[in-house]
Scaffold this motif. Structure first.
Motif, PDB file in Angstrom:
ATOM      1  N   GLU A   1       0.826  -0.991  -0.192  1.00 34.91           N
ATOM      2  CA  GLU A   1      -0.033   0.112   0.101  1.00 34.91           C
ATOM      3  C   GLU A   1       0.823   1.161  -0.017  1.00 34.91           C
ATOM      4  N   PRO A   2       0.721   2.061  -0.784  1.00 36.74           N
ATOM      5  CA  PRO A   2       1.732   3.239  -0.888  1.00 36.74           C
ATOM      6  C   PRO A   2       1.288   4.436   0.214  1.00 36.74           C
ATOM      7  N   CYS A   3       2.076   4.977   0.299  1.00 38.67           N
ATOM      8  CA  CYS A   3       2.047   6.288   1.238  1.00 38.67           C
ATOM      9  C   CYS A   3       0.732   6.957   1.181  1.00 38.67           C
ATOM     10  N   SER A  47       4.922   7.173  -7.189  1.00 39.96           N
ATOM     11  CA  SER A  47       5.681   6.530  -6.249  1.00 39.96           C
ATOM     12  C   SER A  47       6.151   7.854  -5.287  1.00 39.96           C
ATOM     13  N   CYS A  48       6.510   7.320  -3.842  1.00 39.30           N
ATOM     14  CA  CYS A  48       7.152   8.252  -3.039  1.00 39.30           C
ATOM     15  C   CYS A  48       8.454   8.778  -3.758  1.00 39.30           C
ATOM     16  N   LYS A  88       9.216   9.131  -6.781  1.00 35.46           N
ATOM     17  CA  LYS A  88       9.157  10.223  -8.005  1.00 35.46           C
ATOM     18  C   LYS A  88       8.294  11.615  -7.169  1.00 35.46           C
ATOM     19  N   TYR A  89       7.543  11.356  -6.488  1.00 36.64           N
ATOM     20  CA  TYR A  89       6.743  12.552  -5.747  1.00 36.64           C
ATOM     21  C   TYR A  89       7.764  13.376  -5.027  1.00 36.64           C
ATOM     22  N   ASN A  90       8.630  12.896  -4.196  1.00 38.53           N
ATOM     23  CA  ASN A  90       9.712  13.662  -3.470  1.00 38.53           C
ATOM     24  C   ASN A  90      10.607  14.247  -4.500  1.00 38.53           C
ATOM     25  N   ALA A  91      11.202  13.685  -5.475  1.00 41.18           N
ATOM     26  CA  ALA A  91      11.889  14.137  -6.508  1.00 41.18           C
ATOM     27  C   ALA A  91      11.587  15.478  -7.115  1.00 41.18           C
ATOM     28  N   GLU A  92      10.191  15.236  -7.617  1.00 43.45           N
ATOM     29  CA  GLU A  92       9.599  16.189  -8.089  1.00 43.45           C
ATOM     30  C   GLU A  92       9.422  17.585  -7.073  1.00 43.45           C
ATOM     31  N   ASP A  93       9.075  17.247  -6.154  1.00 47.63           N
ATOM     32  CA  ASP A  93       8.807  18.266  -5.011  1.00 47.63           C
ATOM     33  C   ASP A  93      10.099  19.025  -4.635  1.00 47.63           C
ATOM     34  N   CYS A 146       6.974   8.945   4.035  1.00 47.47           N
ATOM     35  CA  CYS A 146       6.551   8.104   3.102  1.00 47.47           C
ATOM     36  C   CYS A 146       7.029   6.799   3.089  1.00 47.47           C
ATOM     37  N   THR A 147       8.329   6.578   3.060  1.00 46.73           N
ATOM     38  CA  THR A 147       9.003   5.398   2.852  1.00 46.73           C
ATOM     39  C   THR A 147       8.596   4.613   4.227  1.00 46.73           C
ATOM     40  N   ILE A 148       8.827   5.076   5.414  1.00 48.17           N
ATOM     41  CA  ILE A 148       8.663   4.239   6.650  1.00 48.17           C
ATOM     42  C   ILE A 148       7.056   3.691   6.512  1.00 48.17           C
ATOM     43  N   ARG A 149       6.069   4.557   6.194  1.00 48.91           N
ATOM     44  CA  ARG A 149       4.623   4.018   6.079  1.00 48.91           C
ATOM     45  C   ARG A 149       4.598   3.013   4.861  1.00 48.91           C
TER      46      ARG A 149
END
Length: 130
Positions: free
Chosen positions: A1-3, A11-12, A14-19, A81-84
């Motif tokens: 289950e994703p964050c 994905s976490c 990709k989302y964080n890299a873009e952010d 995100c990763t830990i979740r």
């Protein structure tokens, strides 16, 4: 289950890299007046003495500060995100781990600014602890 914290559909990573990339622009807009206005207001003669050096130094400082702030906030979100995603839970320990790891981004800042930022953050950290 994703964050599900940010309700993103990618994905976490990709989302964080873009952010992070977008965050650099946001942070630069915050730090531009922080690094430029004091000299403009209190020592404008320094700009006139060596405008090239003034511009070079301020651009470098703005980039360093933007990298710090963007890396700090992105690391916090990425850790959550990763830990979740890995443990499928959201224990309060996650915030402690995220805060400690993201604190390493302070090493990007100029050493003199590190102490200023620490003095700013320390009272807030103590507030949340008690």
């Amino acid at each position: 289950e994703p964050c599900q914290y940010h309700k993103h559909h990618i994905s976490c990573m990709k989302y964080n890299a873009e952010d992070w990339v977008l965050g650099l622009g946001r942070a630069a807009r915050i730090y531009l007046p922080v690094h430029v206005l004091p000299t403009l207001m209190f020592s404008p003669h320094k700009i006139l003495q060596d405008p090239g050096n003034f511009a070079k130094t301020r651009i470098k400082n703005i980039i360093r500060s933007a990298l710090f702030l963007t890396s700090y906030q992105t690391t916090v979100k990425a850790m959550h995100c990763t830990i979740r995603s890995v443990i499928k839970d959201d224990p309060s320990l996650t915030s402690i781990v995220a805060g400690l790891v993201s604190g390493l981004s302070l090493l990007v800042e100029h050493p003199r600014r590190r102490s200023e930022l620490t003095l700013y953050v320390l009272p807030r950290a103590l507030e949340t602890s008690f």
